[in-house]
Design a protein around this motif. Structure first.
Motif, PDB file in Angstrom:
ATOM      1  N   ALA A   2       0.142  -1.346   0.087  1.00 62.37           N
ATOM      2  CA  ALA A   2      -0.130  -0.005   0.195  1.00 62.37           C
ATOM      3  C   ALA A   2       1.552   1.088   0.249  1.00 62.37           C
ATOM      4  O   ALA A   2       2.402   1.137   0.661  1.00 62.37           O
ATOM      5  CB  ALA A   2      -0.679   0.044   0.771  1.00 62.37           C
ATOM      6  N   ASP A   3       0.173   2.569  -0.303  1.00 61.45           N
ATOM      7  CA  ASP A   3       0.888   3.496  -0.227  1.00 61.45           C
ATOM      8  C   ASP A   3       1.335   4.187   1.389  1.00 61.45           C
ATOM      9  O   ASP A   3       2.313   4.965   1.685  1.00 61.45           O
ATOM     10  CB  ASP A   3       0.107   4.759  -1.100  1.00 61.45           C
ATOM     11  CG  ASP A   3       0.285   4.228  -2.902  1.00 61.45           C
ATOM     12  OD1 ASP A   3       1.474   3.460  -3.041  1.00 61.45           O
ATOM     13  OD2 ASP A   3      -0.278   5.273  -3.448  1.00 61.45           O
ATOM     14  N   TRP A   4       0.787   3.555   1.759  1.00 60.23           N
ATOM     15  CA  TRP A   4      -0.065   3.835   3.123  1.00 60.23           C
ATOM     16  C   TRP A   4       0.842   3.116   4.272  1.00 60.23           C
ATOM     17  O   TRP A   4       0.892   1.514   3.927  1.00 60.23           O
ATOM     18  CB  TRP A   4      -1.107   4.739   3.381  1.00 60.23           C
ATOM     19  CG  TRP A   4      -1.671   5.307   3.111  1.00 60.23           C
ATOM     20  CD1 TRP A   4      -2.260   5.590   1.784  1.00 60.23           C
ATOM     21  CD2 TRP A   4      -1.902   6.584   3.602  1.00 60.23           C
ATOM     22  NE1 TRP A   4      -2.907   6.197   1.356  1.00 60.23           N
ATOM     23  CE2 TRP A   4      -2.442   7.324   2.465  1.00 60.23           C
ATOM     24  CE3 TRP A   4      -1.876   8.304   4.336  1.00 60.23           C
ATOM     25  CZ2 TRP A   4      -3.428   8.538   2.416  1.00 60.23           C
ATOM     26  CZ3 TRP A   4      -1.653   9.219   4.185  1.00 60.23           C
ATOM     27  CH2 TRP A   4      -3.100   9.286   3.161  1.00 60.23           C
ATOM     28  N   THR A   5       1.916   3.248   4.726  1.00 59.05           N
ATOM     29  CA  THR A   5       1.948   2.616   6.670  1.00 59.05           C
ATOM     30  C   THR A   5       1.597   2.787   7.265  1.00 59.05           C
ATOM     31  O   THR A   5       2.546   4.255   7.994  1.00 59.05           O
ATOM     32  CB  THR A   5       4.335   2.191   5.715  1.00 59.05           C
ATOM     33  OG1 THR A   5       3.670   1.091   5.054  1.00 59.05           O
ATOM     34  CG2 THR A   5       4.355   1.024   6.886  1.00 59.05           C
ATOM     35  N   LEU A   6       1.478   2.534   8.489  1.00 61.48           N
ATOM     36  CA  LEU A   6       1.337   2.780   9.387  1.00 61.48           C
ATOM     37  C   LEU A   6       2.574   1.832  11.244  1.00 61.48           C
ATOM     38  O   LEU A   6       2.075   0.543  10.892  1.00 61.48           O
ATOM     39  CB  LEU A   6       0.130   2.902  10.559  1.00 61.48           C
ATOM     40  CG  LEU A   6      -0.429   3.077  11.659  1.00 61.48           C
ATOM     41  CD1 LEU A   6      -0.185   4.698  11.043  1.00 61.48           C
ATOM     42  CD2 LEU A   6      -2.248   3.584  11.718  1.00 61.48           C
ATOM     43  N   MET A  24      -7.372   6.212  10.711  1.00 64.06           N
ATOM     44  CA  MET A  24      -6.569   5.411   9.634  1.00 64.06           C
ATOM     45  C   MET A  24      -7.525   4.096   9.396  1.00 64.06           C
ATOM     46  O   MET A  24      -7.797   4.127   7.515  1.00 64.06           O
ATOM     47  CB  MET A  24      -4.904   4.981   9.653  1.00 64.06           C
ATOM     48  CG  MET A  24      -4.214   5.709   9.453  1.00 64.06           C
ATOM     49  SD  MET A  24      -4.372   7.152   8.460  1.00 64.06           S
ATOM     50  CE  MET A  24      -3.855   6.252   6.449  1.00 64.06           C
ATOM     51  N   PHE A  31      -3.953   0.313   3.802  1.00 66.76           N
ATOM     52  CA  PHE A  31      -2.406   1.150   4.801  1.00 66.76           C
ATOM     53  C   PHE A  31      -2.150  -0.613   4.746  1.00 66.76           C
ATOM     54  O   PHE A  31      -2.430  -1.551   6.041  1.00 66.76           O
ATOM     55  CB  PHE A  31      -2.485   1.454   4.995  1.00 66.76           C
ATOM     56  CG  PHE A  31      -3.265   0.932   6.541  1.00 66.76           C
ATOM     57  CD1 PHE A  31      -3.113   1.336   8.061  1.00 66.76           C
ATOM     58  CD2 PHE A  31      -4.556   1.595   6.655  1.00 66.76           C
ATOM     59  CE1 PHE A  31      -4.108   0.556   9.174  1.00 66.76           C
ATOM     60  CE2 PHE A  31      -5.463   1.302   7.944  1.00 66.76           C
ATOM     61  CZ  PHE A  31      -5.023   1.481   9.438  1.00 66.76           C
ATOM     62  N   ASP A  32      -0.170  -0.286   5.022  1.00 62.79           N
ATOM     63  CA  ASP A  32       0.086  -2.037   5.819  1.00 62.79           C
ATOM     64  C   ASP A  32       0.458  -1.246   7.413  1.00 62.79           C
ATOM     65  O   ASP A  32       0.490  -0.434   7.448  1.00 62.79           O
ATOM     66  CB  ASP A  32       1.487  -2.440   5.035  1.00 62.79           C
ATOM     67  CG  ASP A  32       1.115  -3.025   3.716  1.00 62.79           C
ATOM     68  OD1 ASP A  32       0.249  -3.675   3.373  1.00 62.79           O
ATOM     69  OD2 ASP A  32       2.263  -2.228   2.978  1.00 62.79           O
ATOM     70  N   GLU A  33       0.871  -2.619   7.948  1.00 62.54           N
ATOM     71  CA  GLU A  33       0.641  -1.998   9.332  1.00 62.54           C
ATOM     72  C   GLU A  33       2.250  -2.681   9.524  1.00 62.54           C
ATOM     73  O   GLU A  33       2.699  -3.760   9.628  1.00 62.54           O
ATOM     74  CB  GLU A  33       0.406  -3.013  10.506  1.00 62.54           C
ATOM     75  CG  GLU A  33      -1.346  -2.509  10.487  1.00 62.54           C
ATOM     76  CD  GLU A  33      -2.269  -2.747  11.282  1.00 62.54           C
ATOM     77  OE1 GLU A  33      -1.773  -3.155  12.814  1.00 62.54           O
ATOM     78  OE2 GLU A  33      -3.813  -2.801  11.397  1.00 62.54           O
ATOM     79  N   LEU A  59       3.320   7.557  10.664  1.00 58.82           N
ATOM     80  CA  LEU A  59       2.575   6.916   9.153  1.00 58.82           C
ATOM     81  C   LEU A  59       3.775   7.611   7.763  1.00 58.82           C
ATOM     82  O   LEU A  59       4.256   8.662   7.938  1.00 58.82           O
ATOM     83  CB  LEU A  59       1.313   7.683   8.957  1.00 58.82           C
ATOM     84  CG  LEU A  59       0.656   7.671   8.140  1.00 58.82           C
ATOM     85  CD1 LEU A  59      -0.189   6.543   7.617  1.00 58.82           C
ATOM     86  CD2 LEU A  59      -0.103   9.424   7.736  1.00 58.82           C
ATOM     87  N   HIS A  61       3.766   7.684   4.497  1.00 52.73           N
ATOM     88  CA  HIS A  61       2.810   7.913   3.044  1.00 52.73           C
ATOM     89  C   HIS A  61       3.930   7.675   1.658  1.00 52.73           C
ATOM     90  O   HIS A  61       4.361   8.652   1.543  1.00 52.73           O
ATOM     91  CB  HIS A  61       1.810   9.223   2.627  1.00 52.73           C
ATOM     92  CG  HIS A  61       0.744   9.434   2.185  1.00 52.73           C
ATOM     93  ND1 HIS A  61       0.212  10.057   1.422  1.00 52.73           N
ATOM     94  CD2 HIS A  61       0.942   7.978   1.089  1.00 52.73           C
ATOM     95  CE1 HIS A  61      -0.256  10.396   0.662  1.00 52.73           C
ATOM     96  NE2 HIS A  61      -0.251   9.143  -0.334  1.00 52.73           N
TER      97      HIS A  61
END
Length: 218
Positions: A2-6, A24, A31-33, A59, A61
């Motif tokens: 994903a474009d987002w990682t938390l 989120m 999003f990935d974790e 976060l 992005h």
């Protein structure tokens, strides 16, 4: 990917991480974790690989790194404008931001004496007056928001928004330590724990095998 990682700490203990996670999760963005267990010998070094402050949540992005839960919330509201991170009404939005910021920067006595521990049940503990004062402020804020802005849903501003994400860890604390609530606040807390994103967070916390003795022993 994903474009987002938390990047998060333990879901059972890290209230800061929980706020960002719920914000989120409620956007609907994929999003990935990365979950980093806290209070381990390698914790600081592992977090430092992701966070310039050495703290979680973080976060990521694309090429942008945001390392504070309130900043993550604002970033999500800008880059996911249709997600309803904050209320649409300008007055409600201003109060919701104020409520979230108060949680973000305050209630130190409540945090210190009643640490978040989703898996635990510790009712009946004695609480100093400083903690009771924080509790009174929290429930007073909840009642005020529900009275002024609560039409249209069971949350602080009617429908779910980031302010609810910021107070969900307090709902968890009140549940863990058996804090008595009036009817308005009990109904609000019940709506929070029934929210699917919160149900998923609690389930993940329950499934974790990591333990932090300094929190479990309180």
């Amino acid at each position: 990917m994903a474009d987002w990682t938390l990047v998060l700490g333990n879901k059972n203990y890290s209230s800061w991480s929980a706020r960002a996670l719920l914000v989120m999760a409620e956007t609907g963005a994929a999003f990935d974790e990365i979950v980093i267990p806290l209070d381990h010998p390698e914790t600081a070094a592992t977090i430092a690989q992701h966070s310039p402050s050495g703290l979680v949540p973080v976060l990521k992005h694309r090429d942008t790194v945001i390392w504070d839960s309130l900043a993550i919330t604002e970033y999500a509201s800008v880059h996911l404008p249709d997600a309803g991170v904050w209320p649409e009404d300008a007055s409600a939005r201003a109060v919701a931001r104020s409520a979230a910021a108060e949680m973000h920067g305050g209630f130190r006595e409540l945090r210190g004496h009643l640490p978040m521990n989703v898996r635990a049940s510790k009712p009946g503990r004695d609480r100093p007056e400083t903690v009771e004062s924080d509790i009174r402020r929290v429930v007073g804020l909840w009642r005020d928001c529900r009275e002024r802005f609560g039409d249209g849903g069971p949350f602080l501003f009617g429908r779910w928004c980031a302010a609810d994400a910021f107070y969900a860890p307090v709902v968890s604390r009140f549940r863990t330590y058996g804090v008595d609530l009036d009817d308005v606040c009990r109904a609000y807390a019940g709506a929070v724990v029934a929210r699917p994103s919160v149900v998923a967070w609690f389930a993940a916390a329950e499934a974790e095998t990591w333990a932090v003795d300094k929190y479990d022993s309180i």
